[in-house]
Design an enzyme around this catalytic site. Structure first.
Site, PDB file in Angstrom:
ATOM      1  N   LEU A 133       0.847  -1.469   0.141  1.00  0.00           N
ATOM      2  CA  LEU A 133       0.094   0.146   0.033  1.00  0.00           C
ATOM      3  C   LEU A 133       0.792   1.327   0.115  1.00  0.00           C
ATOM      4  O   LEU A 133       0.555   2.086  -0.754  1.00  0.00           O
ATOM      5  CB  LEU A 133      -0.959  -0.054   1.189  1.00  0.00           C
ATOM      6  N   PRO A 136       6.735   5.720  -1.750  1.00  0.00           N
ATOM      7  CA  PRO A 136       7.811   6.594  -1.430  1.00  0.00           C
ATOM      8  C   PRO A 136       7.310   7.925  -0.896  1.00  0.00           C
ATOM      9  O   PRO A 136       7.634   8.869   0.122  1.00  0.00           O
ATOM     10  CB  PRO A 136       8.821   6.988  -2.536  1.00  0.00           C
ATOM     11  N   SER A 140       0.837   7.674   5.302  1.00  0.00           N
ATOM     12  CA  SER A 140      -0.542   7.925   5.720  1.00  0.00           C
ATOM     13  C   SER A 140      -1.724   8.463   4.815  1.00  0.00           C
ATOM     14  O   SER A 140      -2.820   8.029   4.797  1.00  0.00           O
ATOM     15  CB  SER A 140      -0.577   8.874   6.976  1.00  0.00           C
ATOM     16  N   ILE A 165       7.810  -2.508   2.380  1.00  0.00           N
ATOM     17  CA  ILE A 165       7.183  -3.726   2.195  1.00  0.00           C
ATOM     18  C   ILE A 165       7.609  -4.788   2.823  1.00  0.00           C
ATOM     19  O   ILE A 165       8.918  -5.065   2.537  1.00  0.00           O
ATOM     20  CB  ILE A 165       6.792  -3.917   0.555  1.00  0.00           C
ATOM     21  N   ASP A 248      -7.818  -3.013   9.773  1.00  0.00           N
ATOM     22  CA  ASP A 248      -8.479  -3.153  10.986  1.00  0.00           C
ATOM     23  C   ASP A 248      -8.002  -4.364  11.953  1.00  0.00           C
ATOM     24  O   ASP A 248      -7.541  -4.434  13.086  1.00  0.00           O
ATOM     25  CB  ASP A 248     -10.316  -3.545  10.771  1.00  0.00           C
ATOM     26  N   ARG A 251      -4.323  -4.134  12.695  1.00  0.00           N
ATOM     27  CA  ARG A 251      -3.953  -3.250  13.962  1.00  0.00           C
ATOM     28  C   ARG A 251      -3.914  -4.332  15.275  1.00  0.00           C
ATOM     29  O   ARG A 251      -2.995  -3.994  16.124  1.00  0.00           O
ATOM     30  CB  ARG A 251      -5.088  -2.266  14.147  1.00  0.00           C
ATOM     31  N   ARG A 276      20.423  -8.350  40.521  1.00  0.00           N
ATOM     32  CA  ARG A 276      21.170  -7.377  40.512  1.00  0.00           C
ATOM     33  C   ARG A 276      21.285  -6.517  42.024  1.00  0.00           C
ATOM     34  O   ARG A 276      20.335  -6.155  42.249  1.00  0.00           O
ATOM     35  CB  ARG A 276      21.022  -6.195  39.395  1.00  0.00           C
ATOM     36  N   ILE A 345      16.477   0.120  33.818  1.00  0.00           N
ATOM     37  CA  ILE A 345      16.658  -0.723  34.885  1.00  0.00           C
ATOM     38  C   ILE A 345      17.680  -1.527  34.809  1.00  0.00           C
ATOM     39  O   ILE A 345      18.540  -1.764  35.976  1.00  0.00           O
ATOM     40  CB  ILE A 345      15.469  -1.782  35.068  1.00  0.00           C
ATOM     41  N   GLU A 371       1.605   0.110  10.007  1.00  0.00           N
ATOM     42  CA  GLU A 371      -0.073  -0.173   9.721  1.00  0.00           C
ATOM     43  C   GLU A 371      -0.682   1.085  10.623  1.00  0.00           C
ATOM     44  O   GLU A 371      -1.761   0.768  11.265  1.00  0.00           O
ATOM     45  CB  GLU A 371      -0.116  -1.528  10.460  1.00  0.00           C
TER      46      GLU A 371
END
Length: 387
Positions: A133, A136, A140, A165, A248, A251, A276, A345, A371
């Site tokens: 889809l 370049p 969106s 892709i 859909d 996602r 640790r 951490i 996506e």
């Protein structure tokens, strides 16, 4: 189809769902963990691992058994992607893209002959799938794509380039969205399935990426690529609408990938914090560290609930666009935070390749972009709540 027991009856996986998750966990430990850094550093796309995943049923999770798939639902699918991604997110990404984009697009919108022709090969990973889809100059803003498909008798001629892709080089078949009408017209695009080896269809450059380096990302290039009309998926002009419906489910895939990264980061940080010692006690005893772990654990639970809510609605065939966007947005932003805190951490060791958190840190960022960016998810959510 497995019954939707998780959402309907309890917050626990059913026995079948537990078995599926355990199978994915064992697969990841045996076939992925020993090679993580080798693949990452050399950007190796390990096709043989995906063939093995196909044998295990992980490459056609949502495909009916009659077409060679596993015939499972979205709760099982989330568990599989999550378990693989806890070990190596880049492999989880490729499994997700193969299932939810290329394979799912043909499954949702192909005719019976097309499904029989392509789905069994995809469901078993005899073929690897790609989905095109993005271009370049249009991410969106996919409605303004430049790749065209022009009718020529009973054929179509494709020209243009798709980029970013997944499986752009190694894919055996690609579902491609091309413009058949005017730019900006949501009914001006059409979907086509193009097989590898078709004259005029080649792959371009492979991207050198920050993370997700074992998941191949490359260009698809079309130069006077002629395909017959029986490669068209659905009606002329429906390609963009189809893509939004495919996304859909996609996602949920990226949400599950994100959940895996968050859990992997959290589990690594929890283990390290207990082992640790500083100032005569484990660093987990210090509030500055324990509060980070508390936040991570809580947000992971929230993300998991959102994802399975979206998966439940998808299983039921109900409207879930808002929930899918919420789950993807929340889980992807969480995995970036969780990976960041896990590195913190670990201190200086978190910045080295001795521990897994530096790779989670690099891999995580893609989840807020791929996506549909976080910003696009907010647009989708806002449109749905303001209807």
């Amino acid at each position: 189809m497995i019954t939707d027991t998780l959402a309907e009856n309890s917050f626990e996986y059913s026995e079948t769902q537990q078995m599926v998750a355990a199978s994915a966990r064992d697969f990841a430990e045996q076939y992925i963990r020993p090679f993580i850094m080798e693949w990452d550093e050399a950007q190796i796309f390990p096709i043989e691992v995906f063939k093995k995943a196909g044998e295990m049923g992980f490459m056609g999770v949502l495909v009916p058994e009659s077409l060679g798939g596993s015939g499972l639902g979205y709760h099982e699918y989330i568990a599989i992607i999550e378990e693989i991604s806890k070990v190596d997110p880049s492999i989880g990404l490729s499994v997700a893209a193969h299932n939810s984009l290329c394979t799912n697009h043909i499954l949702m919108f192909g005719n019976e002959e097309q499904k029989q022709r392509w789905i069994p090969k995809l469901a078993t990973a005899e073929w690897i799938g790609a989905w095109g889809l993005t271009e370049p100059s249009t991410g969106s803003d996919a409605g303004n794509m430049s790749t065209t498909a022009v009718k020529d008798g009973s054929d179509w001629i494709l020209n243009g380039t798709k980029n970013f892709i997944t499986h752009g080089k190694s894919g055996d078949i690609a579902v491609v969205i091309a413009r058949t009408g005017e730019k900006g017209d949501s009914h001006g695009m059409t979907a086509f399935a193009v097989e590898k080896g078709t004259p005029g269809f080649t792959s371009g450059k492979k991207e050198d990426k920050l993370g997700m380096r074992a998941s191949e990302t490359a260009e698809l290039v079309f130069v006077d690529c002629r395909i017959s009309d029986d490669h068209r998926l659905g009606d002329i002009g429906d390609g963009f609408i189809q893509s939004m419906k495919v996304l859909d489910g996609g996602r949920i895939s990226i949400g599950a990938l994100s959940l895996g990264i968050a859990k992997g980061s959290y589990e690594a940080a929890l283990k390290y914090a207990k082992e640790r010692h500083q100032f005569g006690k484990p660093i987990s005893a210090f509030q500055g560290v324990s509060f980070k772990l508390a936040d991570m654990a809580t947000e992971i639970e929230a993300a998991e609930l959102l994802l399975h809510k979206a998966g439940h609605l998808k299983n039921q065939g109900k409207e879930m666009t808002k929930w899918g966007a919420m789950a993807k947005m929340y889980a992807s932003e969480l995995c970036v935070r969780a990976a960041n805190e896990a590195v913190q951490i670990h201190g200086g060791y978190g910045y080295t390749k001795i521990y897994p958190v530096e790779k989670f840190y690099r891999d995580a960022k893609l989840c807020t972009i791929g996506e549909g960016t976080t910003e696009i998810q907010k647009v989708v959510i806002a449109k749905n709540i303001l209807k």
